[in-house]
Design an enzyme around this catalytic site. Structure first.
Site, PDB file in Angstrom:
ATOM      1  CB  CYS A 103     -28.948 -15.996 -19.424  1.00 54.09           C
ATOM      2  SG  CYS A 103     -28.595 -14.486 -20.309  1.00 54.09           S
TER       3      CYS A 103
ATOM      4  CB  CYS B  99     -26.410 -15.834 -20.772  1.00 54.92           C
ATOM      5  SG  CYS B  99     -26.501 -14.585 -19.971  1.00 54.92           S
TER       6      CYS B  99
END
Length: 103
Positions: free
Chosen positions: A31, A34
């Site tokens: 991600c 993230c």
């Protein structure tokens, strides 16, 4: 204080039974957003004076915990107080905004 890796095995002890607020970062290695939030969360954990805890949950390794808290998008940050989710944010946020969740 260090950031704690949270799993289904230590979730109850580290998060639900904590006597301090716990900032939990639900993330995954693939991600992009993230990876933007992760250093901020690490910094917040490193700066803790003991008044709060910081943990990270990898949603790929702990899908049951992600499902339990209806994590549909990542990164999702949840602050638990007294074992209950108190505040939630999804997406990339500034350090200031993340710290304000703990207040």
């Amino acid at each position: 204080m260090a950031v704690v890796t949270v799993t289904k095995d230590n979730f109850e002890t580290e998060v639900l039974k904590s006597d301090k607020p716990v900032l939990v970062d639900f993330w995954a290695s693939w991600c992009g957003p993230c990876r933007m939030v992760s250093p901020i969360v690490d910094e917040i954990g490193g700066e803790s004076d003991g008044s709060y805890m910081v943990g990270k949950i990898n949603v790929d390794e702990q899908p049951d915990l992600a499902a339990r808290y209806n994590v549909m998008s990542i990164p999702t940050l949840i602050v638990f107080k007294g074992g209950t989710p108190a505040k939630t944010s999804v997406g990339v946020h500034s350090k200031k905004d993340i710290l304000s969740m703990l207040g």
